[in-house]
Structures are given as structure tokens and as C-alpha cells.
Design an enzyme around this catalytic site. Structure first.
Site, PDB file in Angstrom:
ATOM      1  N   ASP A  82       0.850  -1.193   0.000  1.00  0.00           N
ATOM      2  CA  ASP A  82       0.000   0.000   0.000  1.00  0.00           C
ATOM      3  C   ASP A  82       0.890   1.248   0.000  1.00  0.00           C
ATOM      4  O   ASP A  82       1.821   1.362   0.801  1.00  0.00           O
ATOM      5  CB  ASP A  82      -0.863  -0.045   1.279  1.00  0.00           C
ATOM      6  CG  ASP A  82      -1.970   0.986   1.285  1.00  0.00           C
ATOM      7  OD1 ASP A  82      -2.440   1.387   0.205  1.00  0.00           O
ATOM      8  OD2 ASP A  82      -2.400   1.378   2.404  1.00  0.00           O
ATOM      9  N   HIS A  83       0.623   2.176  -0.887  1.00  0.00           N
ATOM     10  CA  HIS A  83       1.356   3.442  -0.956  1.00  0.00           C
ATOM     11  C   HIS A  83       2.875   3.265  -1.047  1.00  0.00           C
ATOM     12  O   HIS A  83       3.626   3.876  -0.245  1.00  0.00           O
ATOM     13  CB  HIS A  83       1.021   4.355   0.238  1.00  0.00           C
ATOM     14  CG  HIS A  83      -0.392   4.841   0.214  1.00  0.00           C
ATOM     15  ND1 HIS A  83      -0.833   5.822  -0.635  1.00  0.00           N
ATOM     16  CD2 HIS A  83      -1.487   4.445   0.905  1.00  0.00           C
ATOM     17  CE1 HIS A  83      -2.125   6.018  -0.460  1.00  0.00           C
ATOM     18  NE2 HIS A  83      -2.554   5.187   0.463  1.00  0.00           N
ATOM     19  N   HIS A 134      -9.181   4.883  -2.321  1.00  0.00           N
ATOM     20  CA  HIS A 134      -8.487   4.954  -1.027  1.00  0.00           C
ATOM     21  C   HIS A 134      -9.353   5.760  -0.066  1.00  0.00           C
ATOM     22  O   HIS A 134     -10.303   6.418  -0.466  1.00  0.00           O
ATOM     23  CB  HIS A 134      -7.127   5.649  -1.201  1.00  0.00           C
ATOM     24  CG  HIS A 134      -6.089   4.758  -1.776  1.00  0.00           C
ATOM     25  ND1 HIS A 134      -5.012   4.311  -1.044  1.00  0.00           N
ATOM     26  CD2 HIS A 134      -5.978   4.205  -3.005  1.00  0.00           C
ATOM     27  CE1 HIS A 134      -4.270   3.525  -1.813  1.00  0.00           C
ATOM     28  NE2 HIS A 134      -4.830   3.447  -3.013  1.00  0.00           N
ATOM     29  N   ALA A 178     -11.486   4.992   2.187  1.00  0.00           N
ATOM     30  CA  ALA A 178     -12.886   4.620   1.993  1.00  0.00           C
ATOM     31  C   ALA A 178     -13.539   4.002   3.230  1.00  0.00           C
ATOM     32  O   ALA A 178     -14.554   3.321   3.111  1.00  0.00           O
ATOM     33  CB  ALA A 178     -13.001   3.674   0.801  1.00  0.00           C
TER      34      ALA A 178
END
Ligand code: G3H
Ligand code: 13P
Ligand code: ZN
Length: 311
Positions: free
Chosen positions: A82-83, A213, A215
Site C-alpha cells: 500500500d502506498h 483509497h 474509503a
């Protein structure tokens, strides 16, 4: 089956009008809580690890817990970065068995974002790993970087075709008004998302999976439990569930949830310790935290994502 990349999951999700949950994991109880829910509901899932989660729990521990989850259940599970903040971090995760990575160049110029994303795609695709890119910046705090609401920027639909074609990404995160963390809107502010941008992106990229994202819906029951047992989360506000369901029925194939898990686990642990002041065995309160994680994931699969029985 071994861990899978996101290609097949997203194809089915797009065609079926539902989304896959991408849940952030940091420790064993979180992994087990999520997997328990997915197993009961026969759901595919993306378990995602941020750079700071990887620093906290260490790559090998997370990797082996997640492969254990796959061995135990046989579910389609993707292990996703993630990221990802650099090519080197993405490469490390790919070399270490991740099946999907995000390269987040959203803070860079358009050309620099394409350049780094393309480099990751070339490395990843030759190893059967899928890549998520990002265009547009969300507000909130992610991986120790804080973006103020006024500095966040919506995705410009005019840029998406060129970005996807030139970079070769498999999915794209866009900014339509969601944000990271538990305080997504100011008290009194009406939650709104730019569905017009999502619609335009969908028309420009037919069949292409979009990622949302930031969310979390910031589920009120966990916020109130936290507040009831000594926490201070009074102004926490998330994305309304009907908006998430609408997005899942459009081109959004991946919905990212971290804050809702954090709130649920904290609520479970706070409540346990408040009601059982003599308990000091971590297994007792962590088990309640894990149950809450499981309940949230089950709720999301059945009421927001629509991915039950899609494994
Ligand atoms: O988008 C960010 C995720 O919620 C991960 O947060 O970097 O604190 O693990 P973290
Ligand atoms: P939330 O903070 O809304 O849970 O978003 C998580 C996320 O986008 C992880 O990348
Ligand atoms: Zn995110």
C-alpha cells in the site's frame, strides 16, 4: 492456490459490479480477523501492507502470516504493498513475494509520476505482479505524510488515458473526495464525492479497474464504544455507505479500509479492559479485538462490497 495477483479478481469484480476489500494488516490478530470473515463468506480479499506496517511488523513475519492464511483457507488472497513510495521499496516487496504493489507518485509531477510508475510496471510485470498507480491527491495522513484538505486535488479525467497507456498500470487510484483517517469531513460538513469524475474516468477507460483509497465509513457503533470507554473520537466522520456501494457498482474494483479496522479493534480492546479491570493476559483482550475486526469485515463484504461467494 498460491497467493494471487489482482488481475482475475478485478476482471470478475468489474463484470459483476462489486468491489474487493483491501484491508490493511499490521499484526496477527488483524490478519486472522479478516481471514475468518472471508472464510465464512467465501470471499476473495486483498491484504495490504503499508511501508510503516512493514517497518513495524517486518516483511517476513507479515509474508509468512499471509501465506499461512492462504494455506489454511485456499481463498484467493493478494498480498499488496500500500502506498509504495519508491521503486526500491516496490522491488523489495516483489522480490519478497508480494503479488501486487502500489507505486504512489501522486505527489510528483505528471511526467515524474509516469516515469517511476513505468519503471515499477516493467519490473513487476516480468514477475507476474500487478501494479496500482495513483493520480490526484487525497487529504489526510498516510505513512507519516500529512496532506491538508486545501492541498488535496481531485483527479483530472483528461490525464487518465495518457497516464494508464504510458505507464502500463493495471489499476488506478483516483481522488474524488475521500480521504485517509477517521476525520474525513468537518463537523457539519455534508459528505460528498465527485461521482462526475468517476463517471468520466469510467467512460475514458472502459473496463479498467479503479481504486478508492480513504474509503472507511467510520462505523458509528465502534466510535461510540470507544467514546463510552474513555476514548475521544467524537468528531470522527467517514464516507457514507450508500456512496461506497454506488462506487462499487461503477468502475471501482478495490475499496481500501484501514481506519474502520483500527476503530473496531480499539473499541473491542477498550471495552474488554474497562469491563475486566483485572485482566492482564493479552490473549483475552486481543481476542475481543480480533472478533471486532472479523465483524467489521463481514459487515463490509455483505453490505458494502458485495463480494460474498466470489472466491
Ligand atoms: O493509507 C494509509 C493506511 O491507512 C496505512 O497507514 O502508514 O499508518 O500504516 P500507516
Ligand atoms: P481509510 O483511512 O479510510 O481506512 O483508508 C485506508 C487507505 O486508503 C489505505 O491505503
Ligand atoms: Zn490509501
Amino acid at each position: 492456490m498460491p497467493l494471487v495477483n489482482t488481475k482475475e479478481m478485478f476482471k470478475k469484480a468489474y463484470e459483476g459490479g462489486y468491489a474487493i476489500g483491501a484491508f490493511n494488516v499490521n499484526n496477527m490478530e488483524i490478519v486472522q480477523g479478516i481471514i475468518q470473515a472471508c472464510k465464512e463468506l467465501n470471499s476473495p480479499v486483498i491484504l495490504q501492507v503499508s511501508g510503516s506496517a512493514r517497518k513495524y511488523a517486518h516483511h517476513k513475519y507479515l509474508y509468512h502470516m499471509i501465506t499461512a492464511a492462504e494455506e489454511e483457507t485456499g481463498l484467493p488472497i493478494a498480498l499488496h504493498l500500500d502506498h509504495g513510495s519508491s521503486f526500491e521499496l516496490c522491488k523489495d516487496c516483489i522480490d519478497g513475494g508480494f503479488t501486487s504493489v502500489m507505486i504512489d507518485g501522486s505527489h510528483l509531477s505528471f511526467e515524474e509520476n509516469i516515469e517511476v510508475t513505468k519503471k515499477v510496471v516493467e519490473y513487476a510485470h516480468s514477475r507476474n505482479v500487478t501494479v496500482e498507480g495513483e493520480l490526484g491527491q487525497l487529504s489526510g495522513i498516510e505513512d507519516e505524510v500529512s496532506v491538508e484538505q486545501e492541498n488535496a486535488s481531485y483527479t483530472d479525467p483528461k490525464q487518465v488515458q495518457e497516464f494508464v497507456t504510458r505507464s502500463g498500470v493495471d489499476s488506478l487510484a483516483i481522488a474524488i473526495g475521500t480521504s485517509h483517517g477517521a476525520f474525513k469531513f468537518k463537523p457539519g460538513q455534508k459528505p460528498q464525492l465527485r461521482f462526475d469524475i468517476l463517471q468520466e474516468v469510467m467512460e475514458l477507460l472502459p473496463g479498467f479497474p479503479i481504486v478508492l483509497h480513504g474509503a472507511s465509513s467510520v462505523m458509528p457503533e465502534y466510535v461510540s464504544t470507544i467514546n463510552q470507554y474513555g476514548g475521544q473520537m467524537a468528531d470522527a466522520i467517514g464516507i457514507p455507505e450508500d456512496m461506497l456501494r454506488k462506487a462499487a457498482g461503477m468502475a471501482v474494483c478495490k475499496i481500501n479500509v484501514d481506519s474502520d479496522l483500527r476503530l473496531a479493534m480499539t473499541a473491542g480492546i477498550r471495552k474488554h479492559l474497562a469491563l475486566n479491570p483485572t485482566h492482564f493476559d493479552p490473549r483475552q483482550y486481543l481476542a475481543d479485538g480480533r472478533e471486532c475486526i472479523s465483524a467489521v469485515v463481514k459487515y463490509k463484504i455483505e453490505n458494502v462490497l458485495g463480494c460474498a461467494d466470489k472466491a
